[in-house]
Design an enzyme around this catalytic site. Structure first.
Site, PDB file in Angstrom:
ATOM      1  N   GLU A  87       0.871  -1.245  -0.192  1.00 46.84           N
ATOM      2  CA  GLU A  87      -0.116  -0.248  -0.198  1.00 46.84           C
ATOM      3  C   GLU A  87       1.034   1.251   0.136  1.00 46.84           C
ATOM      4  O   GLU A  87      -0.015   2.840  -0.282  1.00 46.84           O
ATOM      5  CB  GLU A  87      -0.671   0.440   1.200  1.00 46.84           C
ATOM      6  CG  GLU A  87      -2.323  -1.002   1.403  1.00 46.84           C
ATOM      7  CD  GLU A  87      -2.963  -1.313  -0.098  1.00 46.84           C
ATOM      8  OE1 GLU A  87      -2.991   0.164   0.199  1.00 46.84           O
ATOM      9  OE2 GLU A  87      -3.544  -1.697  -0.316  1.00 46.84           O
ATOM     10  N   SER A 464     -48.123 -29.760  38.316  1.00 47.10           N
ATOM     11  CA  SER A 464     -48.004 -30.472  39.354  1.00 47.10           C
ATOM     12  C   SER A 464     -46.204 -30.264  39.783  1.00 47.10           C
ATOM     13  O   SER A 464     -45.716 -30.494  41.683  1.00 47.10           O
ATOM     14  CB  SER A 464     -48.376 -31.736  40.171  1.00 47.10           C
ATOM     15  OG  SER A 464     -49.467 -32.468  39.725  1.00 47.10           O
TER      16      SER A 464
END
Length: 766
Positions: A87, A464
């Site tokens: 770059e 229950s």
């Protein structure tokens, strides 16, 4: 001539001054509204928040941009050089703008008749990404150059390069080199090889085009360019260059949350974090979150719940095929690439039924053939798939008797079983009852298909499974495990509405007088109702609240049978009081949260609340152990350790539950349709929810030593009808022994009233 020369000189001077003024004007025109850049010295980009398990494994990441900060010292020296070679090779020489690079790019682009190369320096790229808009104009380009020049005088080269390597987008949702290293190679940035670094350095120009996951050849060509530039610049040797070019690259991801393990847990943590810290902090703040999750527990819980849901679905029969193909579409389906190895890992795959007979089904997937024996098709009730239909299949379990495939009787194709995705949903939660740490939570069959967490968000009647709360309140009102209560018809007329309620037992019928110990083990509804009526429903509700139940519970007798809706995780909280000596503890998902710098932002501590006495809790433990030993949860005896629990089934088998615990681990399971409907006759807490509990606990129990519930002071043991039971000290002689007409001296209304015989007591109550 002199006048001409003088005139020319004046013109040149005026031209130079004019040009200078023009340049100054252009400069001020471009610089008139420049953004400030000094905040770059405190570079704080959006950073991934990472969620960890209790032992430091990654559960998942939360992010807007997938970025992990890394400094130059954490990177191998060749990594920054690779990016500079690709770059901006003169980065450490220029002052923010490189005129030669701009000129070279101009000539290159002119040669190709379009933009093929950029001349921007790394400094300019940072300015463009962090300070300016993406518009393409002369003014924006001038601003970029001015800011780049200024930035070079404000930050060092290393600081600028560090920002760049953390900011740059490198494809596949990865921002910065650390995230890219994890995404493409499954390593941290410091572990990258030169060959891997060159792959990453080739990405900024076009992350999608050069992605090695999408186009390996293009990525490889770009890698060779980067390595060639590094060699040309003298930054690597010929030997290093050649070795990097030849290195075989393996691509794998790291730290990625898997839909199959922990997705519901991660989502629960995410929602908590957003509520406490806000979305910006969660998705960009780089938080380090430690949870109570144990991935082994989590995986075992998810597998167990899925198997239970699939089994329940199959008991309701075959619902139909995934798709039906005409013969001309068969080849197109079979041309799809199928990895048969997926079967060996337990996965389901799609297959095409090609033959159906009394012996079973022949199916094909890709180039492979499988056989589904008729013995695996009974659940389809003769309405199974036919040729041309697409179905799910999985590998058949090995026959423990050695039947099926053998050297003597070879078979063409794998032995498979027919599968179908369940239409029913459910949840499982497991936690440490001493600390409240949630080890595992599963909110449904598939997070990918439904993100609704039924363990924490669904309010369902628990049936229950609520009864132990009633019985614990009764133990504090003078009753004991040996107290006798009638299991007989019960009719209740509401004094206001005059509606008549005639509850029944789940299995029907009546067993007459029975001890509370036996009644709870057998889950007798009529006994529970009479107990709640005797002590008063308000005391039942008060006990539920003390145990941490957050739901609204109306003062009505049906509440005693679990008619109130609860969250599974909240019922788990209530049950911790039984497992933890009478003290309930709030479930905890998040243990700690740290900022990106390691600073403590949150630290969780257990929240304890006394719900009942240790003696009452121990008595309830003994009674709930009886549920497992000789009651509705008898199948759990296979676990082979001291275990207490309670099944739960609501009206018409709409919701089924099992809550089970030992001193070190508490687990709750719920199964039911999202839209209320019956699961079918025979589906109950013991047949539908309990198997998930058993499978999960068998997987994790080897990691725990055998441990029984510790007996607190103030407990004595007595015998009722030859059965040993625990009593609170002083109650063992006053407990009614369960023989009608025998001597008893329990009075539930007035402790100062004369003691009643057992026969008189029954008359008082009923």
């Amino acid at each position: 001539m002199r006048k001409f020369l003088l005139f020319s000189a004046i013109l040149v001077a005026l031209g130079i001054v004019g040009a200078g003024v023009g340049l100054v004007g252009v400069y001020f025109w471009a610089a008139s509204d420049l953004p400030g850049f000094k905040n770059l010295t405190e570079y704080k980009p959006p950073v991934v928040s990472t969620v960890f398990t209790r032992d430091g494994k990654v559960l998942g990441n939360l992010f807007a941009e997938k970025r992990f900060l890394a400094n130059l010292g954490e990177m191998p020296p060749f990594l920054p050089k690779a990016f500079l070679a690709a770059e901006d090779s003169s980065f450490y020489i220029h002052e923010g703008v490189d005129p030669l690079a701009i000129f070279r790019a101009f000539l290159k682009n002119l040669q190709h008749g379009g933009i093929r190369q950029g001349g921007s320096t790394i400094t300019q790229q940072i300015v463009k990404r962090l300070l300016l808009t993406p518009e393409k104009s002369l003014k924006r380009k001038l601003k970029e150059a001015i800011l780049a020049y200024r930035l070079e005088r404000y930050l060092t080269k290393d600081e600028i390069l560090t920002i760049y390597l953390n900011q740059i987008y490198l494809g596949s949702r990865a921002y910065g080199v650390e995230a890219a290293a994890r995404t493409y190679f499954g390593v941290h940035v410091g572990q990258l090889t030169l060959a891997q670094a060159a792959i990453l350095a080739g990405l900024p120009q076009a992350p999608s085009r050069y992605s090695p996951l999408k186009d390996f050849e293009a990525a490889k060509a770009r890698q060779r360019y980067v390595l060639g530039r590094m060699l040309e610049l003298g930054w690597i040797s010929q030997q290093e260059h050649d070795a990097a070019v030849k290195e075989q690259l393996v691509f794998k991801s790291m730290d990625e949350q898997n839909w199959g393990v922990g997705a519901y847990y991660l989502e629960e943590v995410r929602r908590w974090l957003v509520e406490r810290f806000g979305e910006d902090m969660v998705y960009t703040g780089g938080l380090k979150v430690t949870t109570g999750c144990d991935l082994f527990h989590q995986e075992a819980a998810e597998k167990a719940l899925k198997n239970a849901l699939v089994a329940s679905s199959k008991r309701r029969g075959w619902r139909g095929t995934l798709d039906t193909l005409t013969p001309d579409k068969w080849n197109e389906f079979l041309a799809q690439d199928v990895n048969p190895e997926a079967l060996k890992s337990g996965q389901w795959i799609k297959a095409l039924v090609t033959e159906a007979s009394g012996k079973g089904l022949v199916v094909k997937y890709g180039k492979n053939t499988g056989l589904i024996d008729a013995k695996y098709l009974g659940w389809t009730r003769g309405k199974g798939p036919r040729p041309g239909e697409v179905v799910y299949v999985s590998l058949a379990p090995e026959d423990p008797k050695g039947k099926g495939k053998s050297a003597k009787a070879p078979r063409a194709g794998e032995d498979l079983i027919l599968q179908q995705e369940p239409d029913v949903q459910g949840a499982m939660a497991s936690l440490d009852p001493k600390t409240g740490e949630v080890l595992a939570v599963v909110g449904g069959y598939s997070f990918e298909k439904s993100q609704f967490n039924r363990a924490t968000q669904a309010l369902r009647q628990c049936g229950s499974a609520f009864k132990p709360i009633v019985y614990s309140a009764a133990m504090d009102e003078g009753m004991t495990p040996g107290t006798v209560v009638m299991d007989s018809p019960f009719v209740y007329e509401d004094p206001i509405t005059h509606k008549v309620w005639k509850p029944e037992n789940y299995e029907g019928g009546f067993l007459g007088p029975m001890t509370l110990r036996a009644a709870l083990a057998k889950s007798r509804n009529l006994v529970t109702i009479r107990v709640a009526q005797q002590i008063g429903i308000q005391k039942v509700i008060a006990r539920a609240k003390a145990m941490g139940i957050e739901s609204e519970l109306g003062p009505y007798l049906p509440i005693s049978l679990g008619a109130g809706a609860v969250h599974l995780i909240n019922l788990c909280q209530a049950y911790t009081a039984f497992a933890n000596g009478g003290v309930q503890v709030k479930p905890r998902f998040v243990m700690s949260v740290q900022g990106p710098g390691g600073e403590d932002l949150y630290k969780s501590e257990p929240e304890y609340h006394e719900a009942m006495s240790p003696q009452t809790a121990f008595i309830m433990d003994a009674m709930l152990k009886e549920v497992v030993r000789a009651g509705t949860a008898g199948k759990a005896m296979v676990i082979g350790k001291p275990l207490a629990g309670k099944t739960g089934t609501t009206n018409d088998e709409q919701d089924v539950w099992f809550m089970g615990f030992s001193p070190y681990l508490l687990t709750g399971v719920y199964i039911g349709f999202d839209q209320l409907q019956s699961l079918g006759k025979g589906e109950s807490g013991g047949t539908t929810a309990l198997p998930a509990f058993i499978e999960y606990r068998l997987a994790v129990e080897p990691f725990y030593p055998t441990e029984d519930f510790p007996q607190p002071p103030g407990i004595v043991w007595g015998s009722v009808d030859g059965v040993s039971m625990p009593f609170k000290e002083g109650q063992e002689k006053s407990a009614y022994a369960g023989i009608i007409g025998g001597e008893g001296n329990v009075n539930f209304s007035d402790p100062n009233a004369p003691l009643a015989t057992g026969e008189e007591l029954l008359k008082q109550m009923y």
